[in-house]
Scaffold this motif. Structure first.
Motif, PDB file in Angstrom:
ATOM      1  N   VAL A   1       0.833  -1.274  -0.050  1.00 42.81           N
ATOM      2  CA  VAL A   1       0.067  -0.154  -0.137  1.00 42.81           C
ATOM      3  C   VAL A   1       0.850   1.256   0.033  1.00 42.81           C
TER       4      VAL A   1
ATOM      5  N   MET B   1     -13.932 -10.348   3.451  1.00 45.67           N
ATOM      6  CA  MET B   1     -12.615  -9.647   2.948  1.00 45.67           C
ATOM      7  C   MET B   1     -11.889 -10.496   1.952  1.00 45.67           C
TER       8      MET B   1
ATOM      9  N   VAL C   1     -13.625 -10.186  -1.235  1.00 51.33           N
ATOM     10  CA  VAL C   1     -13.304  -8.810  -1.873  1.00 51.33           C
ATOM     11  C   VAL C   1     -11.879  -8.684  -2.540  1.00 51.33           C
ATOM     12  N   TYR C   2     -10.791  -9.316  -2.011  1.00 49.96           N
ATOM     13  CA  TYR C   2      -9.343  -9.462  -2.459  1.00 49.96           C
ATOM     14  C   TYR C   2      -9.202 -10.194  -3.739  1.00 49.96           C
TER      15      TYR C   2
ATOM     16  N   ILE D   1     -10.928  -8.911  -6.640  1.00 46.86           N
ATOM     17  CA  ILE D   1     -10.063  -7.772  -7.223  1.00 46.86           C
ATOM     18  C   ILE D   1      -9.025  -8.060  -8.006  1.00 46.86           C
TER      19      ILE D   1
ATOM     20  N   TRP E   1      -6.188   2.930  -6.071  1.00 46.34           N
ATOM     21  CA  TRP E   1      -7.140   2.786  -5.129  1.00 46.34           C
ATOM     22  C   TRP E   1      -7.481   1.607  -5.068  1.00 46.34           C
ATOM     23  N   LEU E   2      -7.832   0.720  -6.047  1.00 44.82           N
ATOM     24  CA  LEU E   2      -8.484  -0.673  -6.180  1.00 44.82           C
ATOM     25  C   LEU E   2      -7.294  -1.323  -5.617  1.00 44.82           C
TER      26      LEU E   2
ATOM     27  N   ASP F   1      -5.069  -0.672  -3.502  1.00 49.15           N
ATOM     28  CA  ASP F   1      -5.111  -0.479  -1.912  1.00 49.15           C
ATOM     29  C   ASP F   1      -6.197  -1.124  -1.273  1.00 49.15           C
ATOM     30  N   THR F   2      -7.246  -1.003  -1.938  1.00 49.22           N
ATOM     31  CA  THR F   2      -8.794  -1.835  -1.573  1.00 49.22           C
ATOM     32  C   THR F   2      -8.219  -3.438  -1.183  1.00 49.22           C
ATOM     33  N   ALA F   3      -7.717  -3.873  -2.275  1.00 47.38           N
ATOM     34  CA  ALA F   3      -7.615  -5.276  -2.426  1.00 47.38           C
ATOM     35  C   ALA F   3      -6.548  -5.660  -1.095  1.00 47.38           C
TER      36      ALA F   3
ATOM     37  N   LEU G   1      -5.884  -3.938   1.546  1.00 50.37           N
ATOM     38  CA  LEU G   1      -6.499  -3.325   2.881  1.00 50.37           C
ATOM     39  C   LEU G   1      -7.321  -4.762   3.523  1.00 50.37           C
ATOM     40  N   SER G   2      -8.074  -5.218   2.176  1.00 52.10           N
ATOM     41  CA  SER G   2      -9.033  -6.386   2.238  1.00 52.10           C
ATOM     42  C   SER G   2      -8.122  -7.679   3.046  1.00 52.10           C
TER      43      SER G   2
END
Length: 458
Positions: free
Chosen positions: A124, A176, A179-180, A183, A297-298, A300-302, A304-305
């Motif tokens: 990240v 989560m 999510v990742y 992604i 941002w995507l 980062d989302t992955a 963070l998940s």
């Protein structure tokens, strides 16, 4: 609805909570190494191995479900833990080997999760650096801060009393993981679509620049361990099953949860493993998310998940170790208040839930987390650790003990067709464990020559 069991304990678990626990225990750091693993094996063997291990895991897990109670799988005496089932079915001599292996694998997984979470945190930071300064910028990330942050969080969460009380964490972690995984698959698909080309080979026998034949073979073996590790959760199955209500029978509920969890994870694994190989070819990174920095941002989302998932999953693996350790200490020193006196605390001026603890729980659990974090600092490389964990755990805990316990409990006749089929499966999995262990150890030795203390590999 809460039902009091035949042992006086109230259990509230359902097929859905068990599925959440199982997915949390299964989908973890291993999924991120699957594209690299498929890249080592090629288009033919890679997907085949992914599906083969899913069938093996499902089959042995369903056998293990029947060992929660013994000698009868529905009305027999409860075996609250994996080790308890081994004791009831195989005797005390096997318990020493099983308990040592189980604790070693659970703890090793905690080390791997610490490394992976810190890697995602570092990714990240690098993603933001590249986004702000350009991809040619020097964006190094030291791992010590991220490892310490993760350790501090786990010290706080270590005070959850038992496995049943971390159900909410498992639900969050399972969400989560979806999510990742989504992604990561999307990023791989997008990368392939932007540069459409059939990458990789049927058996991937090509030698990359600077890679010797022996290194290629070791990577091939290690990939088997990575995939085996990605499916491993049998060492937690009975602990999860012990959270279930008695009606319907626990073994039936757990078999349904196993079917759901293994099916879901297999779909994710095959999709991500194959799409990652299609996108990167033979250059697939050991942790697939480290191969992307845009859209930041995507990514980062992955990441963070992944971090949130591993924060929760860490406790699913840690709780059985805490339980074993605390029960042993309480029995060893029954008159010591440090291990046996239970204290109750509630926030002043509130009617909130009570917090019950022993001094051993309050101090020894954080000490264990600190030790685990320190070991992660000493071995800050991801892929080799994953492969070794898979090699160590797959045969004994996922195959040998479940098959052997079921044979004894179901009274499978020695020499019968079913007995021979089970022994043949056991031997195949033993060979996989041995060769993947050799590959992983060789890779660890190679990393030790170059790895820096507190320096996470990206």
């Amino acid at each position: 609805m809460e039902l009091q069991g035949d042992d006086g304990r109230i259990r509230t678990g359902t097929v859905w909570t068990a599925t959440a626990h199982a997915i949390t225990a299964t989908i973890g750091s291993g999924v991120l190494a699957l594209p690299w693993s498929v890249a080592q094996l090629g288009w033919i063997i890679g997907p085949f191995v992914l599906i083969f291990f899913s069938f093996v895991t499902y089959y042995t897990a369903t056998l293990l479900c029947d060992c929660y109670r013994s000698p009868d799988p529905v009305n027999g005496r409860r075996n609250y833990t994996y080790i308890g089932a081994v004791r009831a079915c195989l005797g005390a001599r096997e318990v020493v080997v099983c308990s040592t292996l189980q604790c070693a694998i659970l703890w090793g997984t905690m080390v791997g999760y610490t490394i992976t979470a810190a890697t995602s945190m570092a990714t990240v930071k690098r993603s933001h650096c590249f986004h702000d300064k350009g991809h040619d910028a020097k964006c190094d990330a030291s791992g010590i801060l991220f490892l310490v942050i993760f350790g501090v969080i786990e010290i706080i969460l270590s005070q959850f009393p038992n496995m049943e009380k971390v159900t909410l964490l498992s639900v969050i972690a399972a969400a989560m993981s979806f999510v990742y995984s989504f992604i990561s698959s999307y990023l791989c698909i997008e990368k392939f679509v932007s540069h459409p080309k059939l990458r990789g080979g049927l058996f991937n026998l090509e030698m990359s620049k600077g890679v010797t034949a022996s290194t290629k073979a070791f990577h091939y073996f290690q990939a088997l361990g990575n995939i085996a590790f990605a499916y491993t959760y049998c060492m937690l199955l009975l602990e999860i099953q012990d959270t279930l209500k008695s009606l319907p029978p626990e073994n039936k509920t757990m078999k349904r949860a196993t079917m759901f969890s293994v099916s879901i994870t297999t779909i994710f694994y095959v999709t991500l493993g194959c799409m990652g190989y299609l996108a990167f070819g033979n250059d697939a990174p050991g942790n697939i998310l480290t191969g992307f920095y845009e859209p930041f941002w995507l990514v980062d989302t992955a990441n963070l998940s992944v971090i949130i998932h591993l924060i929760a999953a860490y406790q699913v693996f840690a709780q059985p170790i805490y339980s074993i350790q605390e029960k042993w200490l309480a029995l060893k020193w029954p008159n010591k208040g440090f291990f046996n006196n239970v204290y109750t605390w509630r926030l002043p001026c509130t009617k909130g839930p009570k917090f019950q603890f022993t001094l051993a729980k309050l101090f020894l659990r954080p000490a264990f987390v600190i030790f685990t974090t320190f070991v992660a600092m000493m071995f800050p490389f991801f892929n080799a650790i994953v492969g070794l964990l898979g090699a160590m755990s797959f045969f004994p805990l996922t195959v040998y003990f479940p098959l052997t316990m079921y044979i004894v409990q179901a009274k499978i006749k020695r020499g019968s067709f079913k007995w021979k089929a089970m022994q043949s499966l056991s031997m195949v999995c033993l060979v996989v464990t041995l060769i993947s262990g050799v590959g992983s150890i060789a890779d660890i030795v190679n990393h030790l020559k170059h790895a820096g203390l507190f320096k996470i590999e990206l």
